[in-house]
Design a protein around this motif. Structure first.
Motif, mmCIF file in Angstrom:
data_model
loop_
_atom_site.group_PDB
_atom_site.id
_atom_site.type_symbol
_atom_site.label_atom_id
_atom_site.label_comp_id
_atom_site.label_asym_id
_atom_site.label_seq_id
_atom_site.Cartn_x
_atom_site.Cartn_y
_atom_site.Cartn_z
ATOM 1 N N LEU A 84 0.825 -1.207 0.000
ATOM 2 C CA LEU A 84 0.000 0.000 0.000
ATOM 3 C C LEU A 84 0.861 1.260 0.000
ATOM 4 C CD1 LEU A 84 -2.763 -1.155 2.519
ATOM 5 C CD2 LEU A 84 -3.058 -0.761 0.054
ATOM 6 N N ALA A 85 1.987 1.215 0.709
ATOM 7 C CA ALA A 85 2.904 2.371 0.709
ATOM 8 C C ALA A 85 3.499 2.574 -0.677
ATOM 9 C CB ALA A 85 4.003 2.161 1.747
ATOM 10 N N GLN A 86 3.764 1.478 -1.390
ATOM 11 C CA GLN A 86 4.254 1.593 -2.759
ATOM 12 C C GLN A 86 3.243 2.335 -3.644
ATOM 13 O OE1 GLN A 86 5.201 -2.641 -3.525
ATOM 14 N NE2 GLN A 86 7.280 -1.939 -4.023
ATOM 15 N N VAL A 87 1.957 2.065 -3.411
ATOM 16 C CA VAL A 87 0.913 2.779 -4.153
ATOM 17 C C VAL A 87 0.985 4.272 -3.844
ATOM 18 C CG1 VAL A 87 -1.577 3.068 -4.461
ATOM 19 C CG2 VAL A 87 -0.595 0.776 -4.255
ATOM 20 N N GLU A 96 -3.247 5.681 -11.061
ATOM 21 C CA GLU A 96 -3.007 7.086 -11.356
ATOM 22 C C GLU A 96 -3.429 7.954 -10.189
ATOM 23 O OE1 GLU A 96 -5.155 7.834 -14.921
ATOM 24 O OE2 GLU A 96 -3.788 6.666 -16.187
ATOM 25 N N GLY A 97 -2.919 9.200 -10.197
ATOM 26 C CA GLY A 97 -3.259 10.150 -9.138
ATOM 27 C C GLY A 97 -2.081 11.053 -8.838
ATOM 28 N N ARG A 98 -2.371 12.322 -8.500
ATOM 29 C CA ARG A 98 -1.289 13.273 -8.237
ATOM 30 C C ARG A 98 -0.791 13.214 -6.805
ATOM 31 N NH1 ARG A 98 -4.090 18.637 -9.422
ATOM 32 N NH2 ARG A 98 -5.782 17.392 -8.511
ATOM 33 N N THR A 99 -1.638 12.812 -5.857
ATOM 34 C CA THR A 99 -1.282 12.767 -4.441
ATOM 35 C C THR A 99 -1.417 11.335 -3.925
ATOM 36 O OG1 THR A 99 -3.540 13.177 -3.674
ATOM 37 C CG2 THR A 99 -2.184 15.119 -4.196
ATOM 38 N N PRO A 100 -0.791 11.023 -2.775
ATOM 39 C CA PRO A 100 -0.962 9.673 -2.205
ATOM 40 C C PRO A 100 -2.425 9.288 -2.012
ATOM 41 C CG PRO A 100 0.824 10.823 -1.100
ATOM 42 C CD PRO A 100 0.189 11.819 -2.005
ATOM 43 N N ARG A 101 -3.243 10.241 -1.558
ATOM 44 C CA ARG A 101 -4.647 9.914 -1.336
ATOM 45 C C ARG A 101 -5.353 9.587 -2.652
ATOM 46 N NH1 ARG A 101 -7.855 10.790 3.079
ATOM 47 N NH2 ARG A 101 -10.069 10.464 2.684
ATOM 48 N N GLU A 102 -5.072 10.390 -3.698
ATOM 49 C CA GLU A 102 -5.706 10.131 -5.003
ATOM 50 C C GLU A 102 -5.272 8.774 -5.556
ATOM 51 O OE1 GLU A 102 -4.831 13.336 -7.627
ATOM 52 O OE2 GLU A 102 -6.132 14.773 -6.587
ATOM 53 N N MET A 154 7.884 5.665 6.334
ATOM 54 C CA MET A 154 8.189 6.864 5.552
ATOM 55 C C MET A 154 6.908 7.563 5.113
ATOM 56 S SD MET A 154 10.336 7.253 1.969
ATOM 57 C CE MET A 154 11.879 6.698 2.656
ATOM 58 N N ALA A 155 5.903 6.781 4.673
ATOM 59 C CA ALA A 155 4.627 7.370 4.262
ATOM 60 C C ALA A 155 3.939 8.056 5.432
ATOM 61 C CB ALA A 155 3.720 6.288 3.674
ATOM 62 N N GLY A 156 4.040 7.467 6.604
ATOM 63 C CA GLY A 156 3.450 8.088 7.790
ATOM 64 C C GLY A 156 4.170 9.366 8.184
#
Length: 632
Positions: A84-87, A96-102, A154-156
């Motif tokens: 999920l962090a890789q996503v 696709e998406g510009r931000t982690p949430r997208e 790192m994502a956190g």
């Protein structure tokens, strides 16, 4: 035909038969048929891809939904969190998406509750019981391995406020270890938002983790440029750079790999900017004493030595790289990158900049766009921005350098720009009293006034010698006992008499005239005219002197007008003895001049427009013609 309208009774065979007689329509028909087929294929592929993505999204959503409770309790599978962090870091091609949430929405759909649970699991990952510490991350990094919780942590951290990262030394060290020794996904923020606060509050912690992780990369022969680039390129890293640059330079093996040269260059730049100079110079000496050091690394160390101690390392660098393409290529690579710190270029001394231009510029054609060409242009522009006499001299020497002839127009332009800048920097308004004196045709207010006044007096002397009584010109000749001209007088004798005449006119204004004065750089002008802190050098030559055509540039401009009191002004005087056997005029480019007027015009033509504003030419005709029949 495509939409099924008005096509009753039509067939491809019938159309081809009707179009057979018209090649243009037949070609048009074939082209449209192919376009329809291609559009159909593209549409089919797009539909299949959407179906496939929808299936992948459905499978992932189902898989993660089963773990939602575990995500909220901070006990989700580390492998799933890693994926999920890789996503989030844009490591999945089909998401696709510009931000982690997208990007999470692109994978999991618009399930706000599920996406919130994933993001919360990232923020909590640092507090898991199975979370690694900094030592474990560094050990894994040394083996090119990754802990499954490194990316989730790192994502956190990228979601967290800087204060959360600063909450305790253990958390700081873990965050830094993941940053420097862990994976570097291309979607991660660079540098992370929490790093500046950490650099400000705890530079020693940053330096410690950075040194440990980069040493490990050095031993494995890996590129470490990305880890150290901030040390030389951002003032935020100054305190950490002071602590980390020298230990890392000490640790780098002298037989490092070629991929590590860029990182070495950054560390040397950081040391030049931030480290104690004496300690750094000791390290340079120690490194260069190693005979087994590779060619590229030796050039980098010598170049750093040149910038730290020019007098000590200038000759060593020149002898090592001059005439060697490989050495010059390494020198340019160290100096020419777009990321070379501007603060470091501003520290270049004028002679050092001149040496670098000569070394790099003579090894590459101006038409080539390369690191070396870029370096030459940057360093020439650097000289053009320094409003000093030394910079003027170096640019003029470079412009006359035979090896830099292809770049002469650029160097001449830079010299012109530098001269203009120097004039503006040196301009000072005169006080009211001096302005009044100047307007009343009395004492000069500056070097320009002094030069103009001296030129006017010399012109008057020249007119008197040429057009006055018969005794004026004789002073400049050796005479027999009957007062007849035998041969032209010696140059020093002519100069002394001219200085005496000049002194007679100038003393009443309080202006001093001295023969053979000493000027900047231990050079001697023939005559020096001075007043009130200003001085104008006068160079004197006979028309038969071997350096008649070059002295105005190689002596007067290159040496004497560089005196601070001269402000770039000078006067070149030539005694014209005509076509006498003992002193025939020296040929220039073309036939010898036939008159004093022609010589004066041709000498003035050797000057550029800017030089003509500051350098005066005065040719004094001492032939005695037409009154003395014994004169040549």
């Amino acid at each position: 035909m495509q939409q099924g309208l008005h096509d009753a009774g039509l067939s491809e065979e019938g159309l081809e038969e009707r179009l057979a007689a018209n090649s243009r329509l037949r070609d048009r028909f074939d082209g449209e048929r192919k376009n329809i087929a291609n559009r159909s294929t593209t549409t089919r592929f797009a539909q299949e891809r959407r179906i496939g993505l929808t299936r992948i999204q459905r499978d992932w959503r189902s898989r993660v939904k089963q773990q939602e409770a575990a995500l909220r309790d901070n006990r989700c599978s580390p492998v799933l969190l890693h994926r999920l962090a890789q996503v989030c870091f844009d490591e999945f091609i089909d998401v696709e998406g510009r931000t982690p949430r997208e990007r999470l929405e692109g994978l999991l759909g618009n399930d706000e509750s599920l996406i919130g649970a994933v993001l919360q699991a990232f923020r909590d990952a640092v507090r898991r019981s199975d979370a690694p510490d900094d030592a474990q991350i560094l050990r894994l990094g040394a083996r090119s391995e990754t802990h499954p919780l490194a990316l989730p942590i790192m994502a956190g951290l990228e979601q967290a406020a800087p204060g959360d990262v600063l909450a305790g030394k253990a958390r700081m060290r873990l965050a830094l270890a993941i940053l420097y020794a862990g994976p570097k996904p291309h979607g991660a923020e660079r540098p992370p938002g929490w790093l500046p606060a950490l650099l400000k509050s705890s530079p020693e912690v940053v330096a410690d983790i950075l040194v440990r992780s980069v040493r490990s990369r050095m031993r494995r022969g890996e590129d470490f440029q990305e880890n150290v680039c901030g040390l030389a390129q951002s003032a935020t890293y100054a305190a950490a750079a002071r602590l980390a640059a020298l230990p890392l330079l000490m640790a780098l093996p002298v037989r490092s790999s070629a991929r590590q040269l860029t990182g070495l260059g950054i560390l040397l730049q950081a040391a030049l900017l931030h480290c104690e100079r004496t300690v750094f110079l000791e390290l340079i000496d120690r490194k260069l004493a190693c005979r087994s050091m590779g060619t590229g690394q030796r050039v980098y160390w010598l170049a750093a030595g040149l910038l730290a101690a020019p007098q000590k390392y200038c000759e060593k660098l020149e002898s090592h790289v001059a005439g060697t393409r490989r050495g010059l290529r390494h020198l340019a690579a160290f100096l020419a990158g777009n990321d070379f710190p501007a603060a470091l270029i501003e520290r270049f001394e004028v002679p050092v900049t001149g040496v670098l231009i000569r070394l790099i510029g003579s090894s590459v054609r101006p038409s080539m766009y390369s690191e070396r060409s870029v370096a030459v242009l940057r360093f020439v522009d650097r000289l053009a921005a320094i409003p000093t006499v030394d910079a003027t001299g170096v640019l003029e020497e470079l412009a006359s350098d035979h090896n830099l002839r292809p770049r002469r127009s650029f160097l001449v332009d830079a010299a012109y720009r530098q001269n203009t800048l120097r004039r503006e920097a040196g301009f000072r308004y005169s006080d009211a009293g001096r302005v009044v004196e100047t307007l009343e045709n009395r004492r000069p207010a500056n070097a320009a006034d002094l030069a103009a006044l001296t030129t006017e007096v010399l012109t008057g002397i020249a007119r008197a010698v040429c057009d006055g009584d018969a005794s004026g010109w004789r002073t400049y000749w050796n005479l027999d006992r009957h007062g007849r001209a035998l041969e032209p007088g010696a140059e020093h004798a002519c100069r002394d008499h001219l200085a005496s005449e000049l002194r007679r006119h100038m003393n009443s204004l309080g202006i001093d005239v001295q023969a053979e004065s000493r000027h900047a750089g231990d050079a001697r002008a023939d005559v020096r005219v001075s007043h009130g802190g200003f001085s104008v050098p006068v160079e004197v030559k006979r028309s038969c002197h071997s350096h008649l055509w070059s002295a105005v540039r190689n002596r007067l401009i290159a040496r004497y007008v560089r005196d601070p009191g001269a402000a770039g002004y000078g006067i070149y005087v030539v005694f014209w003895f005509g076509d006498t056997e003992q002193c025939r005029p020296t040929p220039g480019q073309g036939p010898p001049p036939k008159s004093a007027c022609e010589l004066e015009r041709r000498l003035r033509d050797t000057l550029c427009a800017d030089e003509r504003l500051r350098i005066s030419i005065c040719v004094i005709d001492v032939t005695g013609s037409p009154w003395n029949k014994h004169a040549p």
